[in-house]
Scaffold this motif. Sequence first.
Motif, PDB file in Angstrom:
ATOM      1  N   GLY A  84     -10.267  -3.875  -1.182  1.00 17.04           N
ATOM      2  CA  GLY A  84     -10.842  -2.619  -1.618  1.00 17.04           C
ATOM      3  C   GLY A  84      -9.874  -1.485  -1.355  1.00 17.04           C
ATOM      4  O   GLY A  84      -8.689  -1.709  -1.079  1.00 17.04           O
ATOM      5  N   MET A  85     -10.375  -0.268  -1.434  1.00 12.91           N
ATOM      6  CA  MET A  85      -9.511   0.881  -1.201  1.00 12.91           C
ATOM      7  C   MET A  85     -10.327   2.038  -0.652  1.00 12.91           C
ATOM      8  O   MET A  85     -11.548   2.095  -0.793  1.00 12.91           O
ATOM      9  N   ILE A  86      -9.602   2.957  -0.005  1.00  8.68           N
ATOM     10  CA  ILE A  86     -10.199   4.175   0.531  1.00  8.68           C
ATOM     11  C   ILE A  86      -9.412   5.342  -0.052  1.00  8.68           C
ATOM     12  O   ILE A  86      -8.171   5.317  -0.062  1.00  8.68           O
ATOM     13  N   ARG A  87     -10.128   6.363  -0.521  1.00  8.18           N
ATOM     14  CA  ARG A  87      -9.475   7.520  -1.143  1.00  8.18           C
ATOM     15  C   ARG A  87      -9.895   8.799  -0.421  1.00  8.18           C
ATOM     16  O   ARG A  87     -11.043   8.947  -0.017  1.00  8.18           O
ATOM     17  N   SER A  88      -8.926   9.718  -0.300  1.00 10.61           N
ATOM     18  CA  SER A  88      -9.227  11.046   0.218  1.00 10.61           C
ATOM     19  C   SER A  88      -8.051  11.973  -0.033  1.00 10.61           C
ATOM     20  O   SER A  88      -6.894  11.588   0.193  1.00 10.61           O
ATOM     21  N   ASP A  89      -8.313  13.171  -0.496  1.00  6.33           N
ATOM     22  CA  ASP A  89      -7.299  14.208  -0.681  1.00  6.33           C
ATOM     23  C   ASP A  89      -6.087  13.721  -1.480  1.00  6.33           C
ATOM     24  O   ASP A  89      -4.941  14.039  -1.150  1.00  6.33           O
ATOM     25  N   GLY A  90      -6.343  12.949  -2.519  1.00  9.43           N
ATOM     26  CA  GLY A  90      -5.263  12.481  -3.379  1.00  9.43           C
ATOM     27  C   GLY A  90      -4.473  11.314  -2.834  1.00  9.43           C
ATOM     28  O   GLY A  90      -3.498  10.877  -3.456  1.00  9.43           O
ATOM     29  N   LEU A  91      -4.858  10.793  -1.682  1.00  9.02           N
ATOM     30  CA  LEU A  91      -4.183   9.643  -1.081  1.00  9.02           C
ATOM     31  C   LEU A  91      -5.087   8.424  -1.144  1.00  9.02           C
ATOM     32  O   LEU A  91      -6.318   8.539  -1.062  1.00  9.02           O
ATOM     33  N   THR A  92      -4.474   7.251  -1.299  1.00 11.73           N
ATOM     34  CA  THR A  92      -5.224   5.997  -1.376  1.00 11.73           C
ATOM     35  C   THR A  92      -4.600   4.978  -0.445  1.00 11.73           C
ATOM     36  O   THR A  92      -3.376   4.819  -0.414  1.00 11.73           O
ATOM     37  N   VAL A  93      -5.442   4.312   0.327  1.00  8.12           N
ATOM     38  CA  VAL A  93      -4.974   3.184   1.119  1.00  8.12           C
ATOM     39  C   VAL A  93      -5.786   1.955   0.699  1.00  8.12           C
ATOM     40  O   VAL A  93      -7.001   2.034   0.499  1.00  8.12           O
ATOM     41  N   PHE A  94      -5.112   0.854   0.503  1.00  8.29           N
ATOM     42  CA  PHE A  94      -5.747  -0.410   0.146  1.00  8.29           C
ATOM     43  C   PHE A  94      -6.048  -1.182   1.428  1.00  8.29           C
ATOM     44  O   PHE A  94      -5.302  -1.084   2.412  1.00  8.29           O
ATOM     45  N   LEU A 132      -9.864 -13.010  12.652  1.00  8.15           N
ATOM     46  CA  LEU A 132     -10.143 -11.875  11.780  1.00  8.15           C
ATOM     47  C   LEU A 132      -8.829 -11.176  11.500  1.00  8.15           C
ATOM     48  O   LEU A 132      -8.061 -10.885  12.426  1.00  8.15           O
ATOM     49  N   GLU A 133      -8.555 -10.936  10.239  1.00  7.80           N
ATOM     50  CA  GLU A 133      -7.373 -10.163   9.907  1.00  7.80           C
ATOM     51  C   GLU A 133      -7.762  -8.955   9.063  1.00  7.80           C
ATOM     52  O   GLU A 133      -8.703  -9.006   8.263  1.00  7.80           O
ATOM     53  N   ILE A 134      -7.032  -7.863   9.288  1.00  9.51           N
ATOM     54  CA  ILE A 134      -7.245  -6.622   8.555  1.00  9.51           C
ATOM     55  C   ILE A 134      -5.878  -6.071   8.193  1.00  9.51           C
ATOM     56  O   ILE A 134      -5.009  -5.935   9.059  1.00  9.51           O
ATOM     57  N   LEU A 135      -5.680  -5.761   6.925  1.00  6.74           N
ATOM     58  CA  LEU A 135      -4.434  -5.159   6.478  1.00  6.74           C
ATOM     59  C   LEU A 135      -4.745  -3.856   5.748  1.00  6.74           C
ATOM     60  O   LEU A 135      -5.693  -3.794   4.955  1.00  6.74           O
ATOM     61  N   TYR A 136      -3.948  -2.835   6.040  1.00  2.03           N
ATOM     62  CA  TYR A 136      -4.030  -1.554   5.342  1.00  2.03           C
ATOM     63  C   TYR A 136      -2.655  -1.247   4.764  1.00  2.03           C
ATOM     64  O   TYR A 136      -1.631  -1.425   5.426  1.00  2.03           O
ATOM     65  N   SER A 137      -2.642  -0.784   3.522  1.00  2.00           N
ATOM     66  CA  SER A 137      -1.367  -0.560   2.843  1.00  2.00           C
ATOM     67  C   SER A 137      -1.506   0.550   1.810  1.00  2.00           C
ATOM     68  O   SER A 137      -2.595   0.789   1.278  1.00  2.00           O
ATOM     69  N   MET A 138      -0.380   1.211   1.518  1.00  2.00           N
ATOM     70  CA  MET A 138      -0.361   2.234   0.477  1.00  2.00           C
ATOM     71  C   MET A 138      -0.229   1.614  -0.913  1.00  2.00           C
ATOM     72  O   MET A 138      -0.302   2.328  -1.913  1.00  2.00           O
ATOM     73  N   GLU A 139      -0.025   0.304  -0.974  1.00  2.00           N
ATOM     74  CA  GLU A 139       0.051  -0.402  -2.246  1.00  2.00           C
ATOM     75  C   GLU A 139      -0.865  -1.610  -2.188  1.00  2.00           C
ATOM     76  O   GLU A 139      -1.289  -2.033  -1.106  1.00  2.00           O
ATOM     77  N   GLU A 140      -1.163  -2.175  -3.352  1.00  2.00           N
ATOM     78  CA  GLU A 140      -2.036  -3.341  -3.375  1.00  2.00           C
ATOM     79  C   GLU A 140      -1.429  -4.461  -2.536  1.00  2.00           C
ATOM     80  O   GLU A 140      -0.222  -4.712  -2.569  1.00  2.00           O
ATOM     81  N   ILE A 141      -2.262  -5.139  -1.786  1.00  2.00           N
ATOM     82  CA  ILE A 141      -1.810  -6.112  -0.786  1.00  2.00           C
ATOM     83  C   ILE A 141      -1.737  -7.504  -1.400  1.00  2.00           C
ATOM     84  O   ILE A 141      -2.689  -7.978  -2.010  1.00  2.00           O
ATOM     85  N   ARG A 142      -0.598  -8.149  -1.192  1.00  2.00           N
ATOM     86  CA  ARG A 142      -0.387  -9.504  -1.717  1.00  2.00           C
ATOM     87  C   ARG A 142       0.210 -10.411  -0.647  1.00  2.00           C
ATOM     88  O   ARG A 142       1.038 -11.262  -0.934  1.00  2.00           O
ATOM     89  N   ILE A 143      -0.208 -10.225   0.595  1.00  2.00           N
ATOM     90  CA  ILE A 143       0.364 -10.978   1.700  1.00  2.00           C
ATOM     91  C   ILE A 143      -0.692 -11.125   2.781  1.00  2.00           C
ATOM     92  O   ILE A 143      -1.651 -10.345   2.840  1.00  2.00           O
ATOM     93  N   SER A 144      -0.555 -12.115   3.632  1.00  2.00           N
ATOM     94  CA  SER A 144      -1.489 -12.332   4.733  1.00  2.00           C
ATOM     95  C   SER A 144      -0.949 -11.720   6.015  1.00  2.00           C
ATOM     96  O   SER A 144       0.253 -11.445   6.144  1.00  2.00           O
TER      97      SER A 144
END
Length: 697
Positions: free
Chosen positions: A217-227, A279-291
Amino acid sequence: MVVYHMRFIYGKQNWPTMERGQENCYLLTNGLGGFSSASMIGSNTRNDHALLMACTHAPNRRVHMIHRLEEQILWSTGECGEELLPLPGQDSPSLHLSSQDYTAKERREEGYLYLSAFCFEDYPVWTYDVNGVEVVKKVAMKQGENLAAVKYEVDNQSGNDIWLKVTPHLLFRPKGMAAKRSQVFILEKGMPAEHSQELTLEKGTAAERSPVSMEKGMIRSDGLTVFYQTNGIVQQFSQRFTEGLYYAYDACDGRMSEGNTHTNHCILKKVPKHTYQELEILYSMEEIRISADKVLLEAAAYRRELVRVSGMKQEAAGMLVKSAGQFIAERASTGGKTILAGYPFFEDWGRDTMIALAGCCITARQFETAKSILRTFASYCRDGLMPNLFPEGKDEPQYNTADAALLYIQAVYLYVQKTDDLDFLKEVWAVMEDIIRCYKNGTSYGIRMDTDGLLLAGQDLDQVTWMDVRIGEILPTPRHGKPVEINAYWYNALCIMDLYARKLQREGAAVYAQMAEAAKQSFRDKFWSAKNGCLKDVLSGTKADEQIRCNQIWAVSMPFTMLEEAQERQVVDTVFEKLYTPYGLRTLDIQDPQFLGRYGGSQMERDLAYHQGTVWVFPLGAYYLAYGKTRKYAKDALRKVRHQLEVLESAMGEGCIGQLPEIYDGENPDFSRGCFAQAWSVGEILRVYEMLEVYGG
């Protein structure tokens, strides 16, 4: 070649209180200018601490995305949120694994009470033990991407099911700016996963694996997006504004001592009794394609490859090579590489880059990186000066430094000596010639060669040496005139030009030799202070001339120097007597009336003390190089250096783990100050280890 890797291990004795647990921190970087950092117990003690400090335009357009993770264990016999049980011996059904200080002490998260171990080698690892449950947490960043990965390994040997609950605290603000109460965060859940991965279901039974689907999924705020990507359950709730986070290490320096964050979701993972789950959690400025596992493996492999390439054999040297790599970053505006001066505060500056490059790139044998940086600086040379601050957007470069251009010639020399890359020497030769010509004839900031062959530098309110603090119209360390290290660099540069002009069969070699000889004679005649048994700090006709400062050490440590052997040894001995500490050199003799022994307080208080006695780590590298040289690299001398470095190795376990800081207090250098990780500190000490390996110390 066998390379031994340094590993830092801490236990509960290192955090008997929250305050003690917040003394040390970790640092991860991504090669773009982004980073991840927090204290050893996982709390944020600075506004600039973050799980994900992204960089959207390398290396210095940084945005603070994920500030921290709030982590809890919930005891349960049912589904999430149902039939929660009180913890053994407690009234509450949950406890915090995370730690965080607040201005209201009753709100403190005190997960450090359950933290049994913290380790750092290539990334941080926390181990928590509570009531039959062990939780191991790992964090890594991916090189070349604004991506932070977190992995939890939960072994539940208690008699009850549990839930691990992780709540990300969000900022989505430029670095150094506080969260806005009015910010709106939008969570978009349920993006289809493009891949599945395998996670171990039972601890120690690698054969028992099954595919685990990921929610994206993604989170948006103030013109910024984190996946985001996780194998947990993402549970959204009404947005909350959390106030009063307390940053003890900003408070003591007069910086932003309080912080605020937003939360709008948590991530949950059920771990039935007597089972092991991840449990794993990844946050990224681009779409995530890695574990997360892949990120961890790549992070360790990247750092170990740096050590292999360097050829350094000693454990501490290997760790410094890894640490040096954390300062190398892309520069989007030039398409090349750069060196960030220090974390968490500084960006890239010309002077710092030229000093740090010697150890962080050349000693580390990152020759292509060194060449990229040198090529970029060559393209920005103007009127013989190198930029002290690179342009960003429509801004013009700032050239207010007298030493960066001379140190550029030194850096080219060190590079060519290691690589014999004469093609590159020819490529930048015209720039090197231009530097000497402009310095001789005169350029900006009062920089020019005087009739005695020595260099003048500085005018009005322009501070152009590394002791460059200015507070309005106050110059705490005025050094206008002929600074000692600038003239040491000048002579060294002239000798290098003479050497390479002859090697390349270019005209002008004789002129460089003549200029060097004139500078040498004048330096010997005018800089030697017989009453102090060392060199004057500056020739200005003021009381500052006779101050005993660390700048004179570079007149001995440079490849080409002007003094007689006996004088060089006396300089080294005086520096040891008056300025040496095992953590760095004092910037001013402790007996000087202007000496200030403590660095801290308001910005003005810090600036006034910055070069008035404060201990700096990076000149210690020049001291050891000069000591080895003046003792002709004798075995007993090198053994002494090696013995003294052991104290500095212990310092690598304090402050930012595995790194070396910017400064220490001048009177009693016990805890690190300023930037907790400084490029030229690491680079210059790395050169000392290289000396020991070359000469068998």
